[in-house]
Scaffold this motif. Structure first.
Motif, mmCIF file in Angstrom:
data_model
loop_
_atom_site.group_PDB
_atom_site.id
_atom_site.type_symbol
_atom_site.label_atom_id
_atom_site.label_comp_id
_atom_site.label_asym_id
_atom_site.label_seq_id
_atom_site.Cartn_x
_atom_site.Cartn_y
_atom_site.Cartn_z
ATOM 1 N N ILE A 5 16.381 -15.595 34.012
ATOM 2 C CA ILE A 5 16.061 -15.806 32.750
ATOM 3 C C ILE A 5 15.023 -14.865 32.316
ATOM 4 N N VAL A 6 15.198 -14.103 31.295
ATOM 5 C CA VAL A 6 14.252 -13.133 30.831
ATOM 6 C C VAL A 6 13.578 -13.404 29.675
ATOM 7 N N ASN A 7 12.172 -13.862 29.712
ATOM 8 C CA ASN A 7 11.526 -14.428 28.563
ATOM 9 C C ASN A 7 10.448 -13.359 27.917
ATOM 10 N N ASN A 8 9.798 -12.549 28.771
ATOM 11 C CA ASN A 8 8.624 -11.561 28.591
ATOM 12 C C ASN A 8 8.857 -10.286 29.388
ATOM 13 N N GLU A 9 7.810 -9.409 29.062
ATOM 14 C CA GLU A 9 7.750 -7.992 29.373
ATOM 15 C C GLU A 9 7.651 -7.921 31.052
ATOM 16 N N HIS A 10 7.176 -8.771 31.656
ATOM 17 C CA HIS A 10 7.060 -8.889 32.764
ATOM 18 C C HIS A 10 8.363 -9.205 33.612
ATOM 19 N N GLU A 11 8.971 -10.123 33.103
ATOM 20 C CA GLU A 11 10.482 -10.617 33.587
ATOM 21 C C GLU A 11 11.486 -9.357 33.196
ATOM 22 N N ILE A 12 11.359 -8.864 32.051
ATOM 23 C CA ILE A 12 12.082 -7.648 31.745
ATOM 24 C C ILE A 12 11.905 -6.553 33.112
ATOM 25 N N GLU A 13 10.893 -6.086 33.348
ATOM 26 C CA GLU A 13 10.369 -5.284 34.317
ATOM 27 C C GLU A 13 10.933 -5.788 35.891
ATOM 28 N N CYS A 14 10.987 -7.020 35.904
ATOM 29 C CA CYS A 14 11.438 -7.589 37.394
ATOM 30 C C CYS A 14 13.125 -7.421 37.383
ATOM 31 N N SER A 15 13.307 -7.892 36.087
ATOM 32 C CA SER A 15 14.993 -7.821 36.281
ATOM 33 C C SER A 15 15.628 -6.580 36.249
ATOM 34 N N ILE A 16 15.028 -5.445 35.559
ATOM 35 C CA ILE A 16 15.485 -4.011 35.701
ATOM 36 C C ILE A 16 15.432 -3.720 37.230
ATOM 37 N N ALA A 17 14.316 -3.895 37.795
ATOM 38 C CA ALA A 17 14.104 -3.517 39.138
ATOM 39 C C ALA A 17 15.344 -4.168 40.083
ATOM 40 N N ALA A 18 15.874 -5.393 39.794
ATOM 41 C CA ALA A 18 16.398 -6.235 40.613
ATOM 42 C C ALA A 18 18.069 -5.488 40.325
ATOM 43 N N ALA A 19 18.159 -5.183 38.888
ATOM 44 C CA ALA A 19 19.518 -4.478 38.545
ATOM 45 C C ALA A 19 19.670 -3.259 39.254
ATOM 46 N N VAL A 20 18.688 -2.541 39.382
ATOM 47 C CA VAL A 20 18.838 -1.114 39.973
ATOM 48 C C VAL A 20 18.929 -1.310 41.252
ATOM 49 N N ASP A 21 18.111 -2.181 41.915
ATOM 50 C CA ASP A 21 18.365 -2.257 43.397
ATOM 51 C C ASP A 21 19.778 -2.867 43.691
ATOM 52 N N ILE A 22 20.364 -3.550 42.994
ATOM 53 C CA ILE A 22 21.725 -4.087 43.211
ATOM 54 C C ILE A 22 22.838 -3.175 42.989
ATOM 55 N N ALA A 23 22.601 -2.339 41.811
ATOM 56 C CA ALA A 23 23.543 -1.410 41.566
ATOM 57 C C ALA A 23 23.757 -0.191 42.352
ATOM 58 N N LYS A 24 22.617 0.072 43.030
ATOM 59 C CA LYS A 24 22.431 1.399 44.144
ATOM 60 C C LYS A 24 23.096 0.950 45.362
ATOM 61 N N VAL A 25 23.179 -0.539 45.743
ATOM 62 C CA VAL A 25 23.653 -0.837 47.218
ATOM 63 C C VAL A 25 24.881 -1.486 47.144
ATOM 64 N N ALA A 26 25.334 -2.247 46.061
ATOM 65 C CA ALA A 26 26.433 -2.952 45.932
ATOM 66 C C ALA A 26 27.872 -1.933 46.356
ATOM 67 N N THR A 27 28.442 -2.702 47.284
ATOM 68 C CA THR A 27 29.850 -2.068 47.741
ATOM 69 C C THR A 27 31.053 -2.937 47.000
ATOM 70 N N LYS A 28 30.756 -3.948 46.525
ATOM 71 C CA LYS A 28 31.965 -4.994 45.947
ATOM 72 C C LYS A 28 31.243 -5.492 44.551
ATOM 73 N N PRO A 29 32.205 -5.825 43.704
ATOM 74 C CA PRO A 29 31.471 -6.502 42.296
ATOM 75 C C PRO A 29 30.601 -7.453 42.466
ATOM 76 N N ILE A 30 29.570 -7.424 41.831
ATOM 77 C CA ILE A 30 28.389 -8.364 41.942
ATOM 78 C C ILE A 30 28.134 -8.543 40.460
#
Length: 78
Positions: A5-30
């Motif tokens: 759940i993204v409600n503010n700028e801090h949560e945007i930054e945390c969510s983007i970091a999570a998305a980047v990390d997942i996208a770089k290491v995922a070997t199957k659809p997530i």
């Protein structure tokens, strides 16, 4: 599936970091589901996410599937 759940700028930054990390290491659809309180915040997130993917050299053919949830703004009129 992970749901954020993204409600503010801090949560945007945390969510983007999570998305980047997942996208770089995922070997199957997530699936990463994100909920925003407004279309405006979703657009800010999307723009920053694309820029972050470019900066972090995330491959275009990654296994991250994004699902965006935004309330229907017409509902707020009632």
């Amino acid at each position: 599936m992970t749901h954020l759940i993204v409600n503010n700028e801090h949560e945007i930054e945390c969510s983007i970091a999570a998305a980047v990390d997942i996208a770089k290491v995922a070997t199957k659809p997530i699936e990463l589901e994100l909920s925003f309180p407004s279309v405006g915040l979703m657009k800010i997130f999307s723009t920053n996410l694309v820029n972050s993917f470019i900066i972090n050299q995330v491959p275009k053919d990654n296994h991250l599937q994004l699902i965006f949830n935004v309330p229907d703004e017409r509902d707020e009129l009632y």
